[in-house]
Design a protein around this motif. Structure first.
Motif, PDB file in Angstrom:
ATOM      1  N   LEU A  34       0.846  -1.190   0.000  1.00  0.00           N
ATOM      2  CA  LEU A  34       0.000   0.000   0.000  1.00  0.00           C
ATOM      3  C   LEU A  34       0.882   1.241   0.000  1.00  0.00           C
ATOM      4  N   SER A  35       0.542   2.195  -0.857  1.00  0.00           N
ATOM      5  CA  SER A  35       1.236   3.469  -0.883  1.00  0.00           C
ATOM      6  C   SER A  35       0.767   4.326   0.290  1.00  0.00           C
ATOM      7  N   PRO A  36       1.443   5.435   0.579  1.00  0.00           N
ATOM      8  CA  PRO A  36       0.986   6.302   1.677  1.00  0.00           C
ATOM      9  C   PRO A  36      -0.453   6.769   1.505  1.00  0.00           C
ATOM     10  N   SER A  37      -0.922   6.847   0.244  1.00  0.00           N
ATOM     11  CA  SER A  37      -2.298   7.276   0.006  1.00  0.00           C
ATOM     12  C   SER A  37      -3.294   6.126   0.072  1.00  0.00           C
ATOM     13  N   GLY A  38      -2.801   4.903   0.281  1.00  0.00           N
ATOM     14  CA  GLY A  38      -3.682   3.756   0.398  1.00  0.00           C
ATOM     15  C   GLY A  38      -3.912   2.994  -0.883  1.00  0.00           C
ATOM     16  N   ASP A  39      -3.248   3.367  -1.987  1.00  0.00           N
ATOM     17  CA  ASP A  39      -3.407   2.660  -3.253  1.00  0.00           C
ATOM     18  C   ASP A  39      -2.570   1.382  -3.252  1.00  0.00           C
ATOM     19  N   GLN A  40      -3.100   0.333  -3.891  1.00  0.00           N
ATOM     20  CA  GLN A  40      -2.329  -0.901  -4.027  1.00  0.00           C
ATOM     21  C   GLN A  40      -1.230  -0.705  -5.072  1.00  0.00           C
ATOM     22  N   VAL A  41      -0.034  -1.190  -4.764  1.00  0.00           N
ATOM     23  CA  VAL A  41       1.100  -1.093  -5.672  1.00  0.00           C
ATOM     24  C   VAL A  41       1.853  -2.411  -5.667  1.00  0.00           C
ATOM     25  N   ALA A  42       2.635  -2.636  -6.719  1.00  0.00           N
ATOM     26  CA  ALA A  42       3.551  -3.772  -6.778  1.00  0.00           C
ATOM     27  C   ALA A  42       4.957  -3.259  -6.503  1.00  0.00           C
ATOM     28  N   ILE A  43       5.677  -3.939  -5.634  1.00  0.00           N
ATOM     29  CA  ILE A  43       7.021  -3.499  -5.242  1.00  0.00           C
ATOM     30  C   ILE A  43       7.986  -4.626  -5.548  1.00  0.00           C
ATOM     31  N   LYS A  44       8.882  -4.375  -6.474  1.00  0.00           N
ATOM     32  CA  LYS A  44       9.908  -5.367  -6.820  1.00  0.00           C
ATOM     33  C   LYS A  44      11.202  -4.977  -6.131  1.00  0.00           C
ATOM     34  N   VAL A  45      11.716  -5.890  -5.302  1.00  0.00           N
ATOM     35  CA  VAL A  45      12.998  -5.693  -4.626  1.00  0.00           C
ATOM     36  C   VAL A  45      14.017  -6.529  -5.391  1.00  0.00           C
TER      37      VAL A  45
END
Length: 708
Positions: A34-45
Motif C-alpha cells: 500500500l502506498s501512503p495514500s492507500g493505493d495498491q502497488v507492486a514493489i519489486k525488490v
C-alpha cells in the motif's frame, strides 16, 4: 502476477507497507503493498547488489526514471524507485490478473479476436516503451499480464537498468524469446524487443515456442541458426511474425510499424528470408546434443503399477516418464531404503527459499532404492558407462545435467530399475529424471504444474516408485513413475515451497510447506489432508524436513519469520518454543544425527549454517561460517564415520563441513556459473556423492569420496 496473499503485515519498503507476497523472477522478489495514500502497488525488490560506485547508482536510477516516462496505456506504470539496505526497489502499478504464459498453459492458445487484441495491445505497449527511450530486453509471456482492462506489459526497463548498474554473467533475456543479438553479445536495441514480441505471439497462438529444443543448448542453436516453427499461427499475424523473427535486426519492423500494420494502417508483404549465421559468444559453435537415450523399452504398464486402491480417481494423465516396465521381479527385500551411513530414517527434501533473489533452498533428499522391476537390468543396469573409479573429493562426476530451460530449484536422489537417478525440479514448470551414470535424461519430463516447481522428492508407495513435486501453483503432485500419471494434492492457498515424506505410525504421509503460512500433512494413499494444518509461523513457510525424535514423528519447518520450529506430527502441536538464532530468513532445513542425537541443520540470509539439537531444541555448537552469500540449501551425510553438512549458496559454491570440528572439508566446489539453489546427498555405485542445482539451469554431480 497472482492475486495478493492474505496475511499479516510483512514490514515496509521505504514509505510502502507490504501486505502480500506475489512471486519471484530472475531479477527479484515482488510484493503487493500500500502506498501512503492507500493505493495498491507492486514493489519489486531486486536481488542485484549495486556497487558503492556513485556513477553506477546514477546510471541505474537514470534508466528507471526513463521507464517512469512511458505512457501508461498497455503498461504497468513505474511509480517510484529507491534503495533500501543496498538493494534497489521499483514501485509500479499493481495489475490484477494472470500472466499470458499461465493462461495459455491452463486454458490453451489464444484465437480469433482475442489473439488480435493481444497482438495490438502488446505492440502498442512496446511502441510506447520505445518512444520513452527504454528497451524492455525481457519481453516474454510471463511479462504480459491479462488484466481486467486488457493485456498489460510489465517489467520494462528493469533489465536495462540492471545492465547499466552491475556486472552479471550471461545475457539478459529468456531462452526461446531473446533475440540472437542478445545471445551473441551485440547491442540489444528496440529491434530485440520486436523479436521477443513475435516469439511471444507464436506462443500465444500455438502454446509452444517458436524455437524449441530438449536442452538450453538446443534452444539457443535453433535461435541462432534455424527458422522458427510458425505452424498454427494464423494469417495475417503469421506474415508479421515472420518478418519480426528475422535473424538480422536491421530487417525487422519497428514497434510503430507493427501497430500500423495490425490496425490496418499499412500493408506488408513477406520478404525472402535468408538468415545470417551470427557468432555465439566466444566464437563457440553450438551443436544439437544427441537425443536422449531411453534406457527402458516401451512395454505396457504392469498390472498393479498404479497408485493404490482407495486413492481419488482424478488422476491427471501426463507424459510417461519411464514407459511401463515388466511386471515385478524383485523381492520384498528390495524395498529397503538405501541411505548414507549415519542418517536417521528421516526422508526429506529440505527446502529453500527466496527473498530478494529468487527462491531456493535445499533438497537434501535421502537416497531411496526403488523396486527393481527387471532383474536383468539390475544385474547389468547400464552397459553404456559406469562412474570412473577413484575420483577425488570434490571432483565433478560426468557432465552437467542440462535440459531444463530455467533455474534448477530442487534435486533429489534415488535408484530406479537399478539405475542411479537424480530428480530435478525447475522454474520451467517441469521435473525431470536423469541417469547419473550417463548424465542423460530418462524419458519425458513430468509436466502438469502451471508455475515453478520448487521442491522434489523420491519415495515409494506400497512398492510403487513415486515422485512428489511442489509448485508455486499452490499444489503438490504425486507421480506414479511406472505410468507417468499424477494425483494433485490441493488445499494450500499459497505457493507450495517444500515437500518431504515420512510416516505417522503405519500411515505414509507427505508434509508440504507453503507461502500461506502453514504446513500440511497428506495421506499418500488417499491423497487427502490428514488432520489440521501446522500453524504458527508469521509469514511464508519455506522448508520442511520429516523424521523422528525419541520415537515421535516430527516435522521441522523454517520461514521468513527467522524461526526454526519443531512439530509433533501426531498431535499437530509445536514441541517447545521456536528456535531463533538466525538473524534473517531461514529457507532450508535437513535432519540427521550427530553423536547419536537427532539434529536439524538450517541455512539462511545471515550466510551461516546452524545445527540444532532436536531433543533440547538448542544450538549444537557454533555456526558454520564461510559462505559469502545467502545459504539457499543444506543436506546432511556421513563420510567414513564423519558426519558432514553439504551446503549451497548465492556465492555459487557447494561446501562440505565436518560437523564434529565445524571446519570445512577441502575447498569449495566450483563450476556453477550462478547461485546454487539446491543440494542433495546419496550414493552412486556405492560411492558418496552430492548433487547440486543452480540458477545456471544445470545440475552437477560431485564426488564426496575421501581424498587419497
Amino acid at each position: 502476477m497472482s492475486r495478493p496473499r492474505p496475511g499479516k503485515d510483512l514490514g515496509r519498503i521505504a514509505a510502502y507497507r507490504l501486505t502480500g507476497f506475489l512471486g519471484e523472477g530472475g531479477q527479484g522478489v515482488v510484493y503487493v503493498g500500500l502506498s501512503p495514500s492507500g493505493d495498491q502497488v507492486a514493489i519489486k525488490v531486486l536481488h542485484a547488489r549495486l556497487s558503492e560506485d556513485p556513477e553506477a547508482r546514477r546510471r541505474f536510477f537514470r534508466q528507471v526514471d526513463l521507464a517512469r516516462r512511458v505512457a501508461p496505456f498497455c503498461t504497468a506504470r513505474v511509480l517510484d524507485m529507491g534503495m533500501q539496505d543496498d538493494r534497489p526497489y521499483i514501485v509500479s502499478e499493481y495489475v490484477r490478473g494472470e500472466s499470458l504464459e499461465r493462461a495459455v498453459r491452463h486454458d490453451g492458445p489464444r484465437t480469433g479476436g482475442g489473439l488480435e487484441r493481444l497482438a495490438v495491445a502488446t505492440a502498442t505497449a512496446l511502441a510506447a516503451i520505445h518512444r520513452a527511450g527504454v528497451v524492455h530486453r525481457d519481453l516474454k509471456p510471463g511479462n504480459v499480464i491479462l488484466g481486467p482492462e486488457g493485456p498489460v506489459v510489465i517489467d520494462f526497463g528493469i533489465s536495462r537498468a540492471l545492465d547499466h548498474a552491475v556486472t552479471q554473467s550471461g545475457a539478459f533475456g529468456t531462452p526461446g524469446y531473446m533475440a540472437p543479438e542478445q545471445l551473441s553479445g551485440e547491442q540489444a536495441g528496440p529491434s530485440a524487443d520486436v523479436f521477443s514480441w513475435a516469439a511471444t505471439m507464436v506462443f500465444a497462438a500455438t502454446g509452444r515456442r517458436a524455437f524449441a529444443g530438449e536442452s538450453v543448448a538446443a534452444v539457443l542453436h535453433a535461435l541462432l541458426y534455424d527458422p522458427p516453427d510458425l505452424s498454427g499461427v494464423p494469417e495475417p499475424l503469421r506474415s508479421l511474425v515472420t518478418v519480426c523473427l528475422d535473424k538480422n535486426p536491421a530487417r525487422r519492423l519497428t514497434a510503430d510499424d507493427l501497430v500500423r500494420a495490425l490496425t490496418g494502417g499499412a500493408t506488408l508483404t513477406t520478404p525472402d528470408l535468408t538468415p545470417p549465421r551470427p557468432t555465439p559468444p566466444g566464437g563457440l559453435t553450438l551443436a544439437r546434443p544427441a537425443p536422449t537415450r531411453d534406457l527402458t523399452p516401451p512395454l505396457p504398464a504392469p498390472p498393479g503399477a498404479t497408485l493404490p486402491e482407495g486413492a481419488p480417481s482424478d488422476l491427471t494423465p501426463a507424459r510417461r516418464v519411464l514407459p511401463g516396465t515388466t511386471p515385478p521381479g524383485g523381492t520384498p527385500s528390495d524395498l529397503t531404503p538405501s541411505r548414507p551411513p549415519g542418517l536417521t530414517p528421516a526422508r526429506r527434501v529440505p527446502r529453500r527459499a527466496v527473498l530478494a533473489v529468487g527462491v531456493a533452498a535445499a533438497a537434501a533428499a535421502v537416497a531411496v532404492t526403488m523396486w527393481p522391476r527387471d532383474p536383468d537390468r539390475v544385474r547389468n543396469p547400464d552397459p553404456v558407462r559406469t562412474t570412473e573409479p577413484g575420483l577425488p573429493f570434490g571432483a565433478e562426476i560426468g557432465k552437467p545435467l542440462a535440459g531444463h530451460t530455467n533455474d534448477v530449484r530442487s534435486v533429489a536422489l534415488g535408484t530406479l530399475n537399478g539405475i542411479p537417478v537424480t530428480l530435478t525440479g525447475s522454474d520451467d514448470e517441469t521435473a525431470r529424471l536423469w541417469n547419473l551414470r550417463t548424465s542423460q535424461q530418462l524419458g519425458q519430463p513430468l509436466t502438469g504444474h502451471t508455475k515453478w516447481v520448487r521442491s522434489v522428492t523420491l519415495d515409494q508407495l506400497d512398492g510403487v516408485p513415486i515422485a512428489i513435486t511442489a509448485s508455486d501453483d499452490d499444489t503438490a503432485r504425486v507421480w506414479d513413475l511406472a505410468t507417468g500419471r499424477s494425483r494433485i494434492l490441493a488445499g494450500h492457498t499459497g505457493d507450495v515451497k517444500s515437500v518431504a515424506t515420512g510416516r505417522i505410525g503405519g500411515r505414509h504421509v507427505a508434509v508440504t510447506a507453503s507461502a500461506d503460512g502453514t504446513a500440511r500433512v497428506w495421506d499418500l494413499r488417499t491423497g487427502t489432508q490428514y488432520g489440521a494444518p501446522l500453524t504458527g509461523h508469521e509469514g511464508a513457510v519455506w522448508a520442511v524436513a520429516v523424521g523422528q525424535v525419541g520415537g515421535v514423528p516430527v516435522a521441522v519447518t523454517t520461514g521468513d519469520d527467522q524461526t526454526v520450529r519443531v512439530w509433533d506430527l501426531a498431535t499437530r502441536k509445536p514441541l517447545g518454543a521456536p528456535m531463533t538464532e538466525h538473524t534473517g530468513w531461514v529457507r532450508s532445513v535437513a535432519m540427521g544425527t550427530l553423536g547419536g542425537a537427532p539434529v536439524a541443520i538450517t541455512g539462511g540470509e545471515d550466510m551461516t549454517v546452524r545445527v540444532w539439537d532436536l531433543t533440547t531444541r538448542k544450538p549444537f555448537g557454533t555456526p558454520l561460517a564461510g559462505h559469502t552469500g545467502w545459504v539457499w540449501s543444506v543436506a546432511i551425510s556421513n563420510l567414513g564415520g564423519v558426519p558432514v553438512a553439504v551446503t549451497g549458496s548465492e556465492d555459487r559454491t557447494v561446501r562440505v563441513w565436518d560437523l564434529n570440528t565445524r571446519k570445512p572439508l577441502g575447498t569449495p566446489f566450483t563450476g556453477h556459473t550462478d547461485c546454487v539453489w539446491s543440494v542433495a546427498t546419496g550414493l552412486l555405485d556405492g560411492r558418496p556423492i552430492a548433487v547440486s542445482g543452480s540458477r545456471d539451469q544445470t545440475a552437477r554431480t560431485w564426488s564426496l569420496a575421501p581424498s587419497r
